[in-house]
Design an enzyme around this catalytic site. Structure first.
Site, PDB file in Angstrom:
ATOM      1  N   HIS A 149     -10.259   3.523   7.859  1.00  0.00           N
ATOM      2  CA  HIS A 149      -9.713   4.705   7.172  1.00  0.00           C
ATOM      3  C   HIS A 149      -8.705   4.444   6.019  1.00  0.00           C
ATOM      4  O   HIS A 149      -8.994   4.697   4.860  1.00  0.00           O
ATOM      5  CB  HIS A 149      -9.064   5.651   8.080  1.00  0.00           C
ATOM      6  CG  HIS A 149      -8.458   6.959   7.660  1.00  0.00           C
ATOM      7  ND1 HIS A 149      -9.183   8.046   7.605  1.00  0.00           N
ATOM      8  CD2 HIS A 149      -7.509   7.278   7.121  1.00  0.00           C
ATOM      9  CE1 HIS A 149      -8.470   9.168   7.115  1.00  0.00           C
ATOM     10  NE2 HIS A 149      -7.218   8.510   6.552  1.00  0.00           N
ATOM     11  N   GLU A 150      -7.534   3.663   6.370  1.00  0.00           N
ATOM     12  CA  GLU A 150      -6.701   3.412   5.427  1.00  0.00           C
ATOM     13  C   GLU A 150      -7.242   2.270   4.554  1.00  0.00           C
ATOM     14  O   GLU A 150      -7.105   2.309   3.196  1.00  0.00           O
ATOM     15  CB  GLU A 150      -5.639   2.574   6.262  1.00  0.00           C
ATOM     16  CG  GLU A 150      -4.727   3.425   7.209  1.00  0.00           C
ATOM     17  CD  GLU A 150      -4.368   4.738   6.760  1.00  0.00           C
ATOM     18  OE1 GLU A 150      -4.119   4.962   5.637  1.00  0.00           O
ATOM     19  OE2 GLU A 150      -4.292   5.651   7.638  1.00  0.00           O
ATOM     20  N   HIS A 158      -8.808   4.151   1.720  1.00  0.00           N
ATOM     21  CA  HIS A 158      -7.803   4.686   0.586  1.00  0.00           C
ATOM     22  C   HIS A 158      -7.526   3.471  -0.284  1.00  0.00           C
ATOM     23  O   HIS A 158      -7.398   3.663  -1.407  1.00  0.00           O
ATOM     24  CB  HIS A 158      -6.316   4.986   1.394  1.00  0.00           C
ATOM     25  CG  HIS A 158      -6.477   6.472   2.113  1.00  0.00           C
ATOM     26  ND1 HIS A 158      -6.733   7.679   1.383  1.00  0.00           N
ATOM     27  CD2 HIS A 158      -6.194   6.927   3.486  1.00  0.00           C
ATOM     28  CE1 HIS A 158      -6.743   8.607   2.174  1.00  0.00           C
ATOM     29  NE2 HIS A 158      -6.480   8.067   3.399  1.00  0.00           N
ATOM     30  N   GLU A 178      -9.172  11.445   0.488  1.00  0.00           N
ATOM     31  CA  GLU A 178      -9.425  11.635   1.860  1.00  0.00           C
ATOM     32  C   GLU A 178     -10.987  11.409   2.065  1.00  0.00           C
ATOM     33  O   GLU A 178     -11.305  10.759   3.007  1.00  0.00           O
ATOM     34  CB  GLU A 178      -8.867  13.124   2.589  1.00  0.00           C
ATOM     35  CG  GLU A 178      -8.533  13.074   3.973  1.00  0.00           C
ATOM     36  CD  GLU A 178      -7.779  11.964   4.395  1.00  0.00           C
ATOM     37  OE1 GLU A 178      -7.658  11.402   5.551  1.00  0.00           O
ATOM     38  OE2 GLU A 178      -6.571  11.688   3.574  1.00  0.00           O
TER      39      GLU A 178
END
Lengths: 494, 494
Positions: free
Chosen positions: A260-261, A264, A290
């Site tokens: 997830h990170e 980003h 997101e």
């Protein structure tokens, strides 16, 4: 004109440097500082934030912007976008009395400490008054900026340009209508795919690092550290920082946090170098950001093909991962179980968590709800959408940091991000054979596609422009709903 | 007067905040930043350093200091010391043209990168020119400040007030006369006490943390992290940061690094709270600082009683440590073996490494030596004092970072620190039964003694004042030589 542009570039450079310094200090605040150093570091953050704000709202910059805007025909395309972006930012701030803005900033610094304590003690009443003030400021600022009628729309617009309660009501209604019955169907099957495995932190860390690099995160221009709550922070596009967290009894939690990170981070690292010295060298909006993190976490990380592709490497650290068990593994990482905590929610129920927050923010803005009743309102909604009821405030209304930071209007970005990610995924499928690429370990082609279609543009294109160019149409929630229905119907054989 | 004092306090506060910000960013530079972020972070450090310098040398501050000095009778004792300290600092800087100072600062930022590369490639010639420039600036600044004659004394005085080559020549002559023969005697015995043991990093880290806390480092007001080279950095006395490093095949390297840096950290944390907002809230000099780190590392960490005291805890992580083996362990951590790298040197040969550096700095200042010949000069001296000869520049003249940072005159502090530590140790013995305290795990009484005699005063007493008060006499090298002779005669049964 040349002089003015030169001066403009100088101010931008100065502002970027202050913001980078601030990011470095914030990183320290979140990952290093001991208790004794918190007070001083908060003060330093406060002063640097004020300095950045003062620079952004300085008369010198405003005059320059007006002047450059008048002569926009002699600006390059990028310069025009940059000037326009900063003018809009200034427009937002200029109607707020600076003392009130300062008060609000100070309030949110204090509020985070109060929230932490209230959450630890499971006691919403400790946070109530502070949260009331935060919403008061937020409503007041919206009024200063948009007059009486706009209300919550102003807050929404800050995170997703042009977003309104009208659009979001429709969006969430669609979501609710489709997902709540789907969830009920799944639950009625009473199947539990979960498997239990413990993996030591020492084995989790290298696999997280491997995966971050594998999906395209560049460790020459970034780091992966550990913190209580995973986050991504950009010092510059050449210094992007991720954190993950490691639970020995939840070995996939760290993997999905990292992906997830990582999503980003890959977005920030992928911003075109021509934007480097401009104000546009950031992700274009929280929703598109997101969409990238959720894409890597869910479309990639929770796919069967990804795990087949990395099986040899993954089994080095997670011994129970074997080629012959990938089916089982796939089901276990896609278990649907309504739970209380948003950040731990499965893919299907995640957006329902967001809906609760959206409805509460809207209700607080339009006067339907009062802060003091939030714990009950929260719990009722969770019960309605997820069929379970929180037993205390920290697994309920106190779980998220956002409101204590003054981030009102932010939550819908998460749900919009999910919708964007599915629409981007569908568009990507037209160009790439995603499953084959994942099976062959050629994930770099997927990241490359995203770089070229989204990342490289930074803030130089809006969310709307990007999605239109990528998919040929505006944001359309049907892709997300289709994606979920298809995926979970197969897994649960509905 | 009241107004002036208020303004003075404001400037001090501002300067302290810039220096704390700088420390936070430097910490990041040393422990976090990825390659891509180095350029930006160097720029930020450069700008903050310049800001701190400008504040320290601002006309406003200088005028204030002169004014306060004229009215010193109405100042408190602490204020007088603070004003005097800042006046002296200003005196040092004021004769250096600010452009040259700036050039020198920029040079040393670049120099560190050049040094790293030269060391990696084992090639002094890559660093030669830069080092020549650094020494040129250093000599020029000494001339600006002290005229033709003072030379190296000026550089020495920066780190130890009142220190001169005359005193140091005498100091090192004593050391050489006594230690070189002692070393030869030990070597002629041809005994090797060393034992080999591997300990995983995962087991080393918790023991290092335990020991840091055990000797008195407060983790509420400090952290212990990992870096390529151990160091201590103070953000404020409530936020003191240590690093250590971990080699699986050298399990005591991390322990002694932690105790060494822990000694520095305990000193900084122990500075009296009444000094907190003053410029005096720092260790008084590099020598006294080093006396504290060396005290914990050697007098405590390399004593038998310390290991008996922590044996139960230590054996949890280092399984080979057993009560019945402590004698053997004690000898193994006190093995004397001449080696090339200063930071890995044993207690006995350590100061001989410093002597080499002292003689070279002195020779470069008085024109006896030229930078281009340093590799040969270095190797000859190491051969003379230690009986071994480096085979390349990175285990020779390129091993230390100091010169690349512009720290000329700093090295002697390490040897002086050793001498101070022994003199303090002897004084402590009159008040405390150190061995018994260590056996009983009451090391807190030792740290408390140091707090009361040394730490709490910060910069409000000079090295000279402290040693006089603690031991009743001036720095006297005989204590250090006695300590070493006694300790190593016993171990090697001379």
């Amino acid at each position: 004109m040349k002089e003015k542009l030169k001066k403009f570039r100088e101010i931008v450079k100065q502002k970027k440097k202050i913001d980078s310094t601030l990011a470095l200090i914030q990183w320290d605040m979140e990952t290093v500082v001991p208790k004794g150093g918190q007070k001083l570091i908060s003060e330093i953050i406060g002063e640097l934030s004020l300095k950045s704000y003062e620079l952004s709202t300085s008369k010198e910059l405003i005059d320059l912007l007006e002047n450059l805007n008048k002569n926009k025909n002699s600006l390059t395309e990028l310069e025009r976008i940059e000037v326009e972006y900063l003018r809009e930012e200034n427009q937002k701030l200029k109607n707020i009395p600076s003392e009130e803005y300062q008060e609000f900033s100070e309030l949110t610094v204090r509020a985070q400490g109060i929230w932490v304590e209230a959450r630890e003690k499971n006691d919403f009443s400790m946070f109530k008054e502070t949260l009331e003030k935060i919403f008061e400021y937020s409503k007041k600022f919206a009024k200063y900026r948009g007059g009486e009628e706009q209300g919550y729309n102003i807050a929404l617009d800050d995170y997703e340009k042009g977003m309104t309660t009208e659009k979001l009501d429709d969006f969430f209604l669609n979501l609710k209508t489709e997902l709540v019955p789907l969830l009920k169907k799944i639950q009625s099957k009473k199947i539990d795919f979960s498997i239990e495995n413990n993996v030591s932190k020492e084995n989790q860390k290298p696999l997280s690092k491997y995966i971050a690099e594998y999906i395209g995160f560049d460790f020459e221009r970034g780091v992966l550290a550990e913190s209580a709550h995973p986050f991504t922070l950009t010092v510059s596009t050449d210094d992007v920082r991720l954190t993950s967290r490691y639970f020995e009894n939840l070995p996939f939690s760290s993997i999905f946090s990292t992906m997830h990170e990582g999503g980003h981070g890959i977005y920030e690292q992928g911003i075109g170098s021509e934007l480097k010295d401009t104000i546009l060298a950031e992700g274009t909006s929280t929703s598109i950001h997101e969409s990238q993190s959720r894409f890597y976490e869910n479309m990639i990380g929770r796919s069967k093909e990804f795990w087949i592709g990395i099986c040899p490497e993954a089994s080095k650290y997670y011994e129970f991962i074997k080629k012959e068990n990938i089916d089982e593994l796939y089901k276990s990482i896609n278990v649907v179980t309504p739970s209380f905590i948003r950040v731990e929610a499965d893919e299907l129920t995640y957006s329902l968590h967001i809906m609760v927050r959206y409805e509460i923010e809207k209700g607080l803005f339009n006067g339907e709800y009062a802060v003091e009743n939030l714990p009950e309102i929260w719990n009722e909604k969770i019960k309605e959408y997820l069929g379970i009821e929180p037993t205390n405030d920290s697994e309920g209304v106190l779980q998220d940091v956002h409101w204590s930071c003054g981030l009102i209007g932010y939550f819908p970005s998460y749900a919009l991000g999910n919708a964007y990610s599915a629409q981007i995924y569908m568009a990507m499928k037209k160009d790439l054979n995603i499953e084959k690429l994942l099976l062959n370990g050629e994930i770099n082609k997927i990241t490359e596609w995203l770089h070229n279609k989204i990342h490289k543009y930074g803030k130089s294109k809006t969310s709307q422009e990007l999605i239109k160019e990528v998919s040929g149409e505006e944001l359309n929630i049907k892709y997300y709903i289709e994606y979920l229905k298809e995926k979970y119907s197969k897994i649960y054989q509905l």
